[in-house]
Scaffold this motif. Structure first.
Motif, PDB file in Angstrom:
ATOM      1  N   LEU A  41       0.819  -1.216   0.000  1.00  0.00           N
ATOM      2  CA  LEU A  41       0.000   0.000   0.000  1.00  0.00           C
ATOM      3  C   LEU A  41       0.856   1.272   0.000  1.00  0.00           C
ATOM      4  O   LEU A  41       1.646   1.496   0.914  1.00  0.00           O
ATOM      5  CB  LEU A  41      -0.930  -0.036   1.216  1.00  0.00           C
ATOM      6  N   HIS A  42       0.651   2.095  -1.009  1.00  0.00           N
ATOM      7  CA  HIS A  42       1.501   3.278  -1.244  1.00  0.00           C
ATOM      8  C   HIS A  42       0.692   4.498  -1.677  1.00  0.00           C
ATOM      9  O   HIS A  42      -0.497   4.412  -1.962  1.00  0.00           O
ATOM     10  CB  HIS A  42       2.496   2.975  -2.371  1.00  0.00           C
ATOM     11  N   ASP A  43       1.414   5.637  -1.762  1.00  0.00           N
ATOM     12  CA  ASP A  43       0.915   6.840  -2.450  1.00  0.00           C
ATOM     13  C   ASP A  43       1.804   7.094  -3.661  1.00  0.00           C
ATOM     14  O   ASP A  43       2.997   6.814  -3.620  1.00  0.00           O
ATOM     15  CB  ASP A  43       1.010   8.084  -1.552  1.00  0.00           C
ATOM     16  N   GLN A  44       1.216   7.676  -4.691  1.00  0.00           N
ATOM     17  CA  GLN A  44       1.990   8.066  -5.870  1.00  0.00           C
ATOM     18  C   GLN A  44       1.823   9.577  -6.072  1.00  0.00           C
ATOM     19  O   GLN A  44       0.950  10.192  -5.459  1.00  0.00           O
ATOM     20  CB  GLN A  44       1.476   7.330  -7.110  1.00  0.00           C
ATOM     21  N   THR A  45       2.646  10.151  -6.942  1.00  0.00           N
ATOM     22  CA  THR A  45       2.477  11.582  -7.227  1.00  0.00           C
ATOM     23  C   THR A  45       1.111  11.846  -7.877  1.00  0.00           C
ATOM     24  O   THR A  45       0.543  10.975  -8.540  1.00  0.00           O
ATOM     25  CB  THR A  45       3.613  12.142  -8.133  1.00  0.00           C
ATOM     26  N   THR A  46       0.617  13.041  -7.672  1.00  0.00           N
ATOM     27  CA  THR A  46      -0.692  13.411  -8.234  1.00  0.00           C
ATOM     28  C   THR A  46      -0.600  13.677  -9.743  1.00  0.00           C
ATOM     29  O   THR A  46      -1.603  13.975 -10.378  1.00  0.00           O
ATOM     30  CB  THR A  46      -1.245  14.664  -7.542  1.00  0.00           C
ATOM     31  N   ALA A  47       0.593  13.553 -10.316  1.00  0.00           N
ATOM     32  CA  ALA A  47       0.753  13.815 -11.755  1.00  0.00           C
ATOM     33  C   ALA A  47       0.295  12.641 -12.625  1.00  0.00           C
ATOM     34  O   ALA A  47       0.169  12.778 -13.841  1.00  0.00           O
ATOM     35  CB  ALA A  47       2.214  14.132 -12.055  1.00  0.00           C
ATOM     36  N   TRP A  48       0.016  11.494 -12.022  1.00  0.00           N
ATOM     37  CA  TRP A  48      -0.398  10.336 -12.826  1.00  0.00           C
ATOM     38  C   TRP A  48      -1.849  10.484 -13.288  1.00  0.00           C
ATOM     39  O   TRP A  48      -2.728  10.870 -12.520  1.00  0.00           O
ATOM     40  CB  TRP A  48      -0.277   9.040 -12.026  1.00  0.00           C
ATOM     41  N   SER A  49      -2.058  10.138 -14.541  1.00  0.00           N
ATOM     42  CA  SER A  49      -3.395  10.210 -15.138  1.00  0.00           C
ATOM     43  C   SER A  49      -3.880   8.803 -15.442  1.00  0.00           C
ATOM     44  O   SER A  49      -3.079   7.906 -15.697  1.00  0.00           O
ATOM     45  CB  SER A  49      -3.336  10.985 -16.462  1.00  0.00           C
ATOM     46  N   ALA A  50      -5.207   8.647 -15.451  1.00  0.00           N
ATOM     47  CA  ALA A  50      -5.800   7.354 -15.814  1.00  0.00           C
ATOM     48  C   ALA A  50      -5.818   7.262 -17.337  1.00  0.00           C
ATOM     49  O   ALA A  50      -6.805   7.605 -17.985  1.00  0.00           O
ATOM     50  CB  ALA A  50      -7.205   7.235 -15.230  1.00  0.00           C
TER      51      ALA A  50
END
Ligand SMILES: [Zn+2]
Length: 396
Positions: free
Chosen positions: A165-174
């Motif tokens: 379980l992690h967080d990623q940068t908010t720059a990732w898009s679906a």
């Protein structure tokens, strides 16, 4: 409405307000754990210690044969999953509402939960541990006490399923949907050839069910991470060791910098996965469906200013300006200071912004020269009205 969605409608019952932002510390988590320590059905154990001697605790719950291991916050500044785990503990400790969901899990599964693998990193809101090690690149070398603990617990428990379980940068898009990847999912590869054996296929199938559950709440806000093999990472190795491993990453969502809505979606992702394992509903799924989840792409800026008319050296030109919100932890280690940075310039027509402004018919004043990787300092006017003013990186 099915019972999982009904539960989400009543989320206030389980949202643990003792962890209400991303900056909680080990002592806050211990308070949460103390409240379930004596409850029937819960078993807590001090499983090990961090480099700075903070305890890392293993909670177990359930009586069923299928073992599920969940671990969070290997990266100290990735706190969303630990908040969602606190909510999961409140849900599991309830004795009134949604009993049939708990019974299904309890009867079929045993949960092993290891929240906040990196308490020293959490203390200072840093990705790495106190020795400067990225724990999730330490599977092979085993130089961090936290990494040694995590690896030995997997070997001891030998779980059927694992949730990393992690967080990623908010720059990732679906993918190209124009939406951020609020939740990203991955069944990590266990080899360079990206083969799919039964262990990995089962992780993929559970992910398909989790994705369907998430689509009901956040349509087209789910991404699938690239499955390039990382030999130093835990998920990849756990998959290879026979634990069907699922990576969940919390990304961004409109107007949710503190990730309190995302936490709820993270909870839904975890619980829908656990329920599908408990009810074995994943066994009917085709692995091909996993590949229909759009692959993540880094296409999101926090603000995207399109078609800005600029002048320099007597030359007029048009360019898009992509701004990202940089965050720096404050000395109190319980808050961050945000500032907008110029992240890219030029033709950004294939990119997206959490906020977008078409500046084609607007005028723009560069209070400070717009330069790549520098703090943004601009004012945008419509006639004489100020539409957006960013002063030294901060929106006025
Ligand atoms: Zn991480």
């Amino acid at each position: 409405m099915d019972s999982l969605n009904l539960l989400l409608e009543n989320y206030h019952l389980y949202q643990d307000n003792r962890l209400n932002d991303r900056f909680f510390k080990h002592s806050d988590l211990i308070q949460v754990l103390d409240s379930v320590r004596e409850l029937p059905g819960f078993h807590l154990r001090e499983a090990g210690f961090s480099a700075e001697k903070r305890s890392i605790n293993l909670i177990s719950w359930g009586t069923g044969p299928c073992k599920i291991f969940l671990w969070s916050q290997m990266h100290g500044d990735e706190a969303t999953a630990t908040m969602a785990i606190a909510d999961l503990l409140l849900f599991l400790s309830d004795t009134e509402e949604f009993r049939e969901l708990r019974e299904s899990i309890n009867k079929n599964c045993t949960l092993f939960i290891l929240p906040m693998v990196n308490p020293d990193g959490a203390e200072v809101f840093n990705r790495r541990n106190a020795l400067g090690i990225d724990i999730n690149r330490d599977f092979i070398h085993q130089q961090s006490p936290e990494g040694r603990l995590l690896r030995s617990l997997r070997d001891e428990i030998n779980p059927h399923f694992g949730f990393n379980l992690h967080d990623q940068t908010t720059a990732w898009s679906a993918g190209n949907t124009g939406n951020p990847a609020t939740i990203s999912l991955l069944a990590p590869a266990y080899d360079q050839e990206l083969n799919v054996n039964t262990v990995r296929a089962n992780a993929m199938k559970v992910i398909v069910i989790m994705n369907s559950a998430l689509q009901e709440s956040i349509p087209e806000h789910v991404g699938r991470f690239n499955d390039e093999h990382e030999p130093r990472a835990f998920g990849d190795n756990f998959q290879g060791a026979g634990t069907s491993t699922i990576l969940i990453e919390a990304g961004g969502y409109h107007n949710d910098l503190e990730k309190q809505f995302i936490r709820k979606m993270f909870f839904k992702a975890m619980l829908s996965g656990i329920l599908s394992i408990a009810g074995k509903t994943y066994s009917d799924v085709k692995t091909e469906d996993y590949f229909t989840i759009p692959e993540n792409k880094k296409l999101h800026f926090d603000i995207l200013l399109r078609n800005c008319k600029l002048q320099r050296n007597g030359i007029s030109y048009t360019q898009d300006i992509g701004l990202t919100l940089d965050q720096k932890i404050n000395d109190d280690r319980r808050s961050v200071t945000y500032s907008y940075i110029v992240a890219d310039l030029g033709d950004l027509s294939d990119y997206f912004g959490y906020e977008e402004l078409n500046c084609e018919f607007l005028s723009i004043t560069e209070t400070r020269k717009i330069e790549l990787e520098e703090v943004a300092d601009v004012i945008i006017y419509e006639g004489t009205n100020i539409l957006l003013s960013i002063e030294n990186g901060v929106v006025n």
